[in-house]
Design a protein around this motif. Structure first.
Motif: not given
Length: 203
Positions: A134-139, A149-152, A184-190
């Motif tokens: 999901x992270x890879x696709x979001x990027x 993505x693995x680190x996130x 939400x703060x963490x996700x916004x930061x990422x």
């Protein structure tokens, strides 16, 4: 039918007791005697439902894998942005880890005793792989900054584990709005969005 329903209820009671034991003690220190004491059953009666600690652990891992797959399917749907699906999934997983002792126990089993994964579902690894996807696709969709993505995924999972042992705000562990704001703060930061509203009070 009455006998089957009674057996089902007993099985559920045992799984809850085992989850409490595994979540606190881990696999190596948990014992069937302790599980039996939590249920008020004799060890012999417990054996009638689960003949070994390994079988009990396997039942919790299998059930939690099914729960995770249902969570993923309910959010990662056609037409939904990967970032939206990821945020919804992470928030729901964080909530469930606080409220669902079976899921909490399964993740501890998967991380504390990886050898179980050779013959049983590796729930932790499955969650990690799905988050990475999901992270890879979001990027690629432009919804997140291009961190590995693995680190996130590892950061999100580590934060979830730590959040189980930390109270956010003066209201303590029952203040769901406070710890959801932290997520939400963490996700916004990422996301890498400098215009994101990171103030949990909306200022």
């Amino acid at each position: 039918m009455v006998k089957q329903e009674r057996a089902r209820r007993t099985r559920e009671k045992v799984l809850d007791a085992a989850a409490e034991e595994f979540a606190v003690q881990g696999y190596s220190r948990a014992t069937l005697n302790a599980v039996a004491e939590r249920t008020g059953m004799t060890k012999g009666a417990l054996y009638g439902h689960f003949p070994s600690k390994r079988v009990l652990a396997g039942a919790l891992l299998t059930q939690s894998q099914e729960v995770w797959e249902e969570m993923l399917l309910a959010r990662d749907m056609s037409g939904v942005a990967a970032r939206t699906a990821l945020e919804s999934l992470v928030l729901d997983l964080a909530r469930r880890l606080r409220a669902d002792v079976r899921l909490r126990a399964a993740l501890r089993l998967a991380t504390d005793c990886p050898n179980l994964a050779h013959t049983m579902p590796d729930v932790f690894d499955e969650i990690r792989r799905d988050l990475v996807d999901l992270i890879d696709r979001a990027q690629r969709e432009g919804g997140m900054a291009p961190h590995p993505p693995e680190l996130v995924a590892q950061l999100l999972l580590a934060a979830m584990h730590g959040a189980l042992h930390v109270s956010f705000g003066s209201a303590g562990c029952g203040d769901t709005s406070a710890w959801e704001a932290v997520w939400r703060l963490l996700l916004d930061a990422l996301s890498g969005d400098r215009d994101a509203d990171l103030d949990v009070h909306g200022r």
